[in-house]
Design a protein around this motif. Structure first.
Motif, PDB file in Angstrom:
ATOM      1  N   ALA A  50       0.912  -5.768  43.579  1.00 25.46           N
ATOM      2  CA  ALA A  50      -0.375  -5.197  43.161  1.00 25.46           C
ATOM      3  C   ALA A  50      -0.963  -5.987  42.000  1.00 25.46           C
ATOM      4  O   ALA A  50      -2.171  -6.243  41.963  1.00 25.46           O
ATOM      5  N   VAL A  51      -0.094  -6.389  41.067  1.00 22.07           N
ATOM      6  CA  VAL A  51      -0.578  -7.161  39.923  1.00 22.07           C
ATOM      7  C   VAL A  51      -1.195  -8.481  40.385  1.00 22.07           C
ATOM      8  O   VAL A  51      -2.249  -8.892  39.901  1.00 22.07           O
ATOM      9  N   VAL A 109      -4.194  -0.516  47.769  1.00 16.51           N
ATOM     10  CA  VAL A 109      -3.525   0.736  48.137  1.00 16.51           C
ATOM     11  C   VAL A 109      -2.850   0.600  49.511  1.00 16.51           C
ATOM     12  O   VAL A 109      -1.697   1.002  49.689  1.00 16.51           O
ATOM     13  N   LEU A 110      -3.558  -0.017  50.461  1.00 15.62           N
ATOM     14  CA  LEU A 110      -2.979  -0.172  51.800  1.00 15.62           C
ATOM     15  C   LEU A 110      -1.765  -1.097  51.792  1.00 15.62           C
ATOM     16  O   LEU A 110      -0.774  -0.841  52.475  1.00 15.62           O
ATOM     17  N   THR A 111      -1.866  -2.186  51.021  1.00 17.84           N
ATOM     18  CA  THR A 111      -0.721  -3.092  50.910  1.00 17.84           C
ATOM     19  C   THR A 111       0.476  -2.351  50.318  1.00 17.84           C
ATOM     20  O   THR A 111       1.598  -2.468  50.803  1.00 17.84           O
ATOM     21  N   MET A 160     -11.710  -6.328  36.526  1.00 19.38           N
ATOM     22  CA  MET A 160     -11.910  -4.993  37.094  1.00 19.38           C
ATOM     23  C   MET A 160     -11.895  -3.937  35.984  1.00 19.38           C
ATOM     24  O   MET A 160     -11.130  -4.021  35.043  1.00 19.38           O
ATOM     25  N   GLU A 161     -12.766  -2.936  36.138  1.00 19.31           N
ATOM     26  CA  GLU A 161     -12.823  -1.824  35.185  1.00 19.31           C
ATOM     27  C   GLU A 161     -11.479  -1.098  35.147  1.00 19.31           C
ATOM     28  O   GLU A 161     -10.878  -0.867  36.196  1.00 19.31           O
ATOM     29  N   GLN A 162     -11.048  -0.687  33.940  1.00 16.57           N
ATOM     30  CA  GLN A 162      -9.765   0.016  33.829  1.00 16.57           C
ATOM     31  C   GLN A 162      -9.804   1.378  34.547  1.00 16.57           C
ATOM     32  O   GLN A 162      -8.786   1.857  35.025  1.00 16.57           O
ATOM     33  N   ASP A 163     -11.001   1.990  34.628  1.00 12.37           N
ATOM     34  CA  ASP A 163     -11.122   3.256  35.356  1.00 12.37           C
ATOM     35  C   ASP A 163     -10.797   3.056  36.831  1.00 12.37           C
ATOM     36  O   ASP A 163     -10.120   3.877  37.455  1.00 12.37           O
ATOM     37  N   ILE A 164     -11.300   1.956  37.376  1.00 19.18           N
ATOM     38  CA  ILE A 164     -11.048   1.672  38.795  1.00 19.18           C
ATOM     39  C   ILE A 164      -9.570   1.325  39.000  1.00 19.18           C
ATOM     40  O   ILE A 164      -8.960   1.733  39.988  1.00 19.18           O
ATOM     41  N   VAL A 165      -9.004   0.585  38.035  1.00 17.70           N
ATOM     42  CA  VAL A 165      -7.565   0.297  38.097  1.00 17.70           C
ATOM     43  C   VAL A 165      -6.790   1.615  38.131  1.00 17.70           C
ATOM     44  O   VAL A 165      -5.896   1.800  38.961  1.00 17.70           O
ATOM     45  N   THR A 209      -7.013   3.270  41.441  1.00 20.57           N
ATOM     46  CA  THR A 209      -6.168   2.531  42.378  1.00 20.57           C
ATOM     47  C   THR A 209      -4.706   2.934  42.207  1.00 20.57           C
ATOM     48  O   THR A 209      -3.977   3.108  43.183  1.00 20.57           O
ATOM     49  N   LEU A 210      -4.292   3.104  40.942  1.00 19.65           N
ATOM     50  CA  LEU A 210      -2.905   3.516  40.670  1.00 19.65           C
ATOM     51  C   LEU A 210      -2.617   4.890  41.274  1.00 19.65           C
ATOM     52  O   LEU A 210      -1.536   5.116  41.828  1.00 19.65           O
ATOM     53  N   VAL A 211      -3.581   5.798  41.172  1.00 20.20           N
ATOM     54  CA  VAL A 211      -3.388   7.139  41.744  1.00 20.20           C
ATOM     55  C   VAL A 211      -3.215   7.030  43.263  1.00 20.20           C
ATOM     56  O   VAL A 211      -2.332   7.667  43.848  1.00 20.20           O
ATOM     57  N   GLY A 212      -4.041   6.184  43.886  1.00 20.32           N
ATOM     58  CA  GLY A 212      -3.902   5.960  45.326  1.00 20.32           C
ATOM     59  C   GLY A 212      -2.553   5.359  45.661  1.00 20.32           C
ATOM     60  O   GLY A 212      -1.882   5.769  46.620  1.00 20.32           O
ATOM     61  N   MET A 213      -2.116   4.384  44.850  1.00 21.50           N
ATOM     62  CA  MET A 213      -0.805   3.754  45.065  1.00 21.50           C
ATOM     63  C   MET A 213       0.310   4.781  44.943  1.00 21.50           C
ATOM     64  O   MET A 213       1.288   4.763  45.693  1.00 21.50           O
ATOM     65  N   MET A 214       0.158   5.684  43.964  1.00 21.61           N
ATOM     66  CA  MET A 214       1.178   6.711  43.768  1.00 21.61           C
ATOM     67  C   MET A 214       1.280   7.594  45.015  1.00 21.61           C
ATOM     68  O   MET A 214       2.376   7.866  45.497  1.00 21.61           O
ATOM     69  N   ALA A 215       0.114   8.009  45.539  1.00 27.29           N
ATOM     70  CA  ALA A 215       0.112   8.899  46.707  1.00 27.29           C
ATOM     71  C   ALA A 215       0.791   8.226  47.904  1.00 27.29           C
ATOM     72  O   ALA A 215       1.656   8.818  48.543  1.00 27.29           O
TER      73      ALA A 215
END
Lengths: 232, 111
Positions: free
Chosen positions: A61-62, A75-77, B1-6, B9-15
Motif C-alpha cells: 500500500a505504501v 483497497v482492492l489490492t 494525497m490528502e491525509q483525509d483520503i489516506v 483508504t485505511l478504513v477500507g483496507m481494514m474492512a
C-alpha cells in the motif's frame, strides 16, 4: 490458582511470540520509514499498523500511495493480497469451536501469516492452550509491529534516503520468502511462474496497478484446473 | 494525497483485511466451504505473491531488464537460496536487504 495459571499462560504466550517479534521489528521499521517517504502522516502511518495490521499489504500500500494510485485500487489490492487469511482462519476454526464470538472476533483481528504459523503448529500438536496464552502471543506480536513502525517513523526523519540501507528491498525480499515458504507441490511452481509472467505482461501492456489482481484471479483459476488435471 | 483520503483508504483496507480473517472462524464451526472454493483459495497465496514479485524483479522503469546492473533481480538469487535452504522468513529478508545495501555501498552499483 486461577491467577497463577493465567500469569503463567501470559508468559508462555509472550515467549512463543518472540521469533515473530524478531521479524516484525525490523520489517515494521522498514514500513515506518517507507510510509514517511511516501508522504503518509505520522498518525496515518501508525494507524495502518494498528487497524490494518498486515505486513506485506502495508508495504504494498505504501508503494501504491507513493505512486499516486487511486484509493479504490489500493483497497482492492489489499483485499486480494490478504485473501489468504481466509484460509488461515478456516484452518484454525475447528480448534476454536468452544470459544465465544467476542473472543473469536479479537483473535481474528490479529491473525497474520506469522501468528497463524505459531498457533496452527501448536493447536495441531499440543491442543489449544488457554485464551490468555493465545492472546498474549497475538498482542505481543502486534505490539512489536507497532513498535517497529514507530522506530521507522523516527529513523525516517533522520535519514534522507532509504536506498543506502537497502530498505527498498524489504518488500521484494519478503515476497521471495513468503513465496518459497508457500510452495509445497509441483503445481504451485507452475502457478507461480505463470502468475509472474502474466502479471509482468499485463503491466507492460499498460494495466498498471491492476496487473496483480487480474493475474491472480486468472492464474488461481488456471491452477485449480491444473490441479484437477494432475489428479485424473 | 490528502491525509483525509489516506485515512479513508485505511478504513477500507481494514474492512477488506478483517472480514476474510473473521468470517471463516465465526462461521465454519458448523459449516464448511465448498471444495471448489477451497481449491481456488489454496492457489491464491502463491499466485498473488508471484504476481507481485516478478514485476519488482524483472521490470525496471517500465521495461524488462535482465542486465547485470539490475540489482533487484540478482539480489533475489541469494534471498531465494536462503528461503529455500533455511526456510526462514526473517533470514531471507535480512539477506536480501544486506546484499542490496552492500552492493550499493561497496560495489557502487546504482540501481
Amino acid at each position: 490458582m486461577e491467577i497463577e495459571s493465567t500469569r503463567h499462560g501470559v508468559l508462555t504466550g509472550v515467549s512463543r511470540a518472540l521469533p515473530v517479534v524478531l521479524g516484525y521489528v525490523p520489517i515494521g521499521l522498514a514500513y515506518g520509514v517507507l510510509a514517511q517517504k511516501a508522504g503518509l502522516s505520522t498518525l496515518n502511518t501508525l494507524l495502518m499498523s494498528l487497524i490494518v495490521y498486515a505486513g506485506s499489504a502495508q508495504l504494498i500500500a505504501v508503494g501504491l500511495f507513493a505512486g499516486g494510485a487511486p484509493p479504490l485500487s489500493i483497497v482492492l489490492t489489499t483485499f486480494v493480497v490478504n485473501l489468504r487469511h481466509l484460509l488461515f482462519s478456516a484452518a484454525v476454526a475447528p480448534f476454536l469451536q468452544r470459544w465465544r464470538k467476542i473472543d473469536l472476533a479479537a483473535f481474528a483481528y490479529e491473525l497474520t501469516d506469522e501468528t497463524f504459523a505459531v498457533h496452527s503448529a501448536q493447536f495441531a500438536t499440543e491442543g489449544v492452550p488457554g485464551r490468555a496464552e493465545v492472546f498474549a502471543t497475538n498482542v505481543t506480536a502486534q505490539v512489536s509491529w507497532v513498535f517497529g513502525t514507530a522506530l521507522g517513523i523516527l529513523v525516517g526523519r533522520v535519514i534522507a534516503d532509504v536506498k543506502p540501507l537497502g530498505l527498498d528491498y524489504a518488500l521484494p525480499a519478503m515476497f521471495v520468502a513468503l513465496l518459497v515458504l508457500q510452495i509445497e507441490e509441483r503445481v504451485q511452481v507452475a502457478v507461480a511462474l505463470l502468475a509472474g509472467v502474466v502479471s509482468v505482461g499485463l503491466l507492460l501492456a499498460g494495466l498498471d496497478q491492476w496487473n496483480v489482481i487480474v493475474a491472480t484471479v486468472i492464474v488461481a483459476t488456471v491452477g485449480v484446473v491444473l490441479e484437477q488435471w494432475n489428479r485424473t | 494525497m490528502e491525509q483525509d483520503i489516506v485515512f479513508l483508504t485505511l478504513v477500507g483496507m481494514m474492512a477488506v483485511t478483517y472480514v476474510p480473517r473473521l468470517l471463516p472462524v465465526l462461521m465454519l464451526s458448523s459449516r464448511r466451504l465448498p471444495p471448489l472454493v477451497v481449491a481456488w483459495l489454496r492457489q491464491v497465496p502463491v499466485a498473488v505473491l508471484a504476481a507481485m514479485l516478478f514485476p519488482a524483479l524483472f521490470v525496471q522503469e517500465g521495461r524488462i531488464d535482465l542486465g547485470l546492473d539490475n540489482l533487484f533481480l540478482w539480489a533475489a538469487v541469494p534471498a531465494f537460496l536462503v528461503a529455500w535452504k533455511r526456510r526462514s522468513f526473517f533470514a531471507t529478508v535480512i539477506v536480501g536487504i544486506v546484499v542490496v545495501a552492500v552492493a550499493r555501498l561497496v560495489l557502487g552499483v546504482h540501481s
